[in-house]
Enzyme design. Structure first.
Site, mmCIF file in Angstrom:
data_model
loop_
_atom_site.group_PDB
_atom_site.id
_atom_site.type_symbol
_atom_site.label_atom_id
_atom_site.label_comp_id
_atom_site.label_asym_id
_atom_site.label_seq_id
_atom_site.Cartn_x
_atom_site.Cartn_y
_atom_site.Cartn_z
ATOM 1 N N ASP A 112 0.863 -1.197 0.000
ATOM 2 C CA ASP A 112 0.000 0.000 0.000
ATOM 3 C C ASP A 112 0.891 1.236 0.000
ATOM 4 O OD1 ASP A 112 -1.941 1.891 0.298
ATOM 5 O OD2 ASP A 112 -2.642 1.189 2.270
ATOM 6 N N LYS A 147 0.251 3.687 -2.120
ATOM 7 C CA LYS A 147 -0.606 4.761 -2.682
ATOM 8 C C LYS A 147 0.197 5.575 -3.690
ATOM 9 C CE LYS A 147 -3.734 4.915 1.194
ATOM 10 N NZ LYS A 147 -2.897 4.185 2.181
ATOM 11 N N ASP A 195 2.535 9.407 -8.761
ATOM 12 C CA ASP A 195 3.592 10.228 -9.357
ATOM 13 C C ASP A 195 3.421 10.244 -10.875
ATOM 14 O OD1 ASP A 195 6.142 11.617 -9.631
ATOM 15 O OD2 ASP A 195 6.641 10.785 -7.658
ATOM 16 N N SER A 200 -11.081 6.588 3.307
ATOM 17 C CA SER A 200 -12.075 6.300 4.344
ATOM 18 C C SER A 200 -12.151 7.355 5.443
ATOM 19 C CB SER A 200 -11.742 4.943 4.980
ATOM 20 O OG SER A 200 -10.418 4.947 5.492
#
Ligand code: NUP
Length: 213
Positions: free
Chosen positions: A60, A62, A65, A117
Site C-alpha cells: 500500500d 498509494k 507520481d 475512508s
C-alpha cells in the site's frame, strides 16, 4: 485475486519482529497482508519479501507520481515479492496505466484508490470518486479501494466497476461495520488496528471473520 477469508490484514506496526510474528500468527485467517509506509520505512523494503514468504503481500504505497516514476516504484516493490500494489487514481490515466502495465509484466494485481475512508476525503476525493472509479476501470485495474466508513459509497463504486474487486478499509477503529461494507458490495475488508492492537489478535480476527460469514 484470492477471496477465501475476505480479510486483508493491514500490518501497520513498526517492528520487523512484531510484523513477522503477527503475519505468522494470522496467515491462515487472511487472504493478504497489506504493508505500507510505516512498516517499510521502519524495517526496510526486504520486509516485503520476508512477509511474502508467509502470506501474499499487497504493498500500500498509494503510488501517485508521473508515469515513469510510478513504473519504477511498481517494479521495485513487485520485484521485492509483492503480489499486489495500491495506487492513487487521482494522478490521472497515464500514471495509473503505468502501474497497470508494470503489474501485468510482473503478474501482480493493481488496486486504485477512488475515495479514502477518513473524514477529510469527503472534501476533494468524494466529489471526484465516481469519475476516478470509471477511469480506474478503463485503465484495467484489478480492483479499487472504497471506504467501509461510507457503505453507500461502496454501492455507488460497485455500480461503476462491475466485477472488479472492491477492497474496503475503515472497519473497526475508523467506525465502519464489516457486515455493512460487505452488504454494500465490498469483496474484502482491510483491517488493521482492531486486530494488531488487540491483546488477542487471533481472537479479534476470528470475531471479524464470524461477522464476514
Ligand atoms: O481509504 C483508505 N483508508 C485506509 O484506512 C485507504 C487505505 N489504504 N487505508 C489503509 O487501511 C490505512 O493506511 C491502514 O493501513 C488501513 C486501515 O487500518 P485500520 O484503520 O483498520 O487500523
Amino acid at each position: 485475486m484470492i477471496l477465501n477469508s475476505r480479510l486483508i490484514l493491514a500490518l501497520d506496526v513498526l517492528s520487523r519482529d512484531r510484523a513477522l510474528h503477527l503475519a505468522t500468527a494470522l496467515k491462515d485467517r487472511v487472504d493478504y497482508v497489506k504493508v505500507g509506509y510505516p512498516l517499510i520505512l521502519a524495517a526496510g523494503l526486504d520486509i516485503v519479501g520476508e512477509i511474502a514468504r508467509i502470506a501474499p503481500v499487497i504493498a500500500d504505497l498509494k503510488i501517485a507520481d508521473i508515469p515513469n516514476t510510478n513504473t519504477l516504484i511498481c517494479e521495485e516493490v513487485l520485484d521485492s515479492g509483492a503480489a499486489g500494489i495500491i495506487a492513487h487514481a487521482f494522478v490521472g490515466r497515464d500514471s495509473l496505466s503505468a502501474c497497470v502495465e508494470a503489474a501485468r509484466e510482473a503478474g501482480g494485481l493493481v488496486f486504485a484508490v477512488t475515495e479514502m475512508s477518513h473524514p477529510g476525503a469527503e472534501e476533494l476525493m468524494g466529489p471526484a470518486a465516481e469519475r476516478l472509479a470509471r477511469m480506474a476501470a478503463d485503465c484495467g485495474v484489478d480492483g479499487v479501494v472504497a471506504p467501509a466508513t461510507r457503505p453507500e459509497r461502496i454501492s455507488l463504486v460497485r455500480s461503476i466497476v462491475g466485477e472488479r474487486a472492491i477492497i474496503s478499509p475503515g472497519v473497526g477503529v475508523q467506525g465502519g461495520s464489516p457486515s455493512a461494507a460487505l452488504k454494500a458490495g465490498a469483496d474484502s475488508l482491510i483491517v488493521g488496528r482492531s486486530i494488531t492492537e488487540s491483546p488477542n489478535p487471533a481472537a479479534s480476527a476470528d470475531a471479524i471473520l464470524r461477522e464476514i460469514r
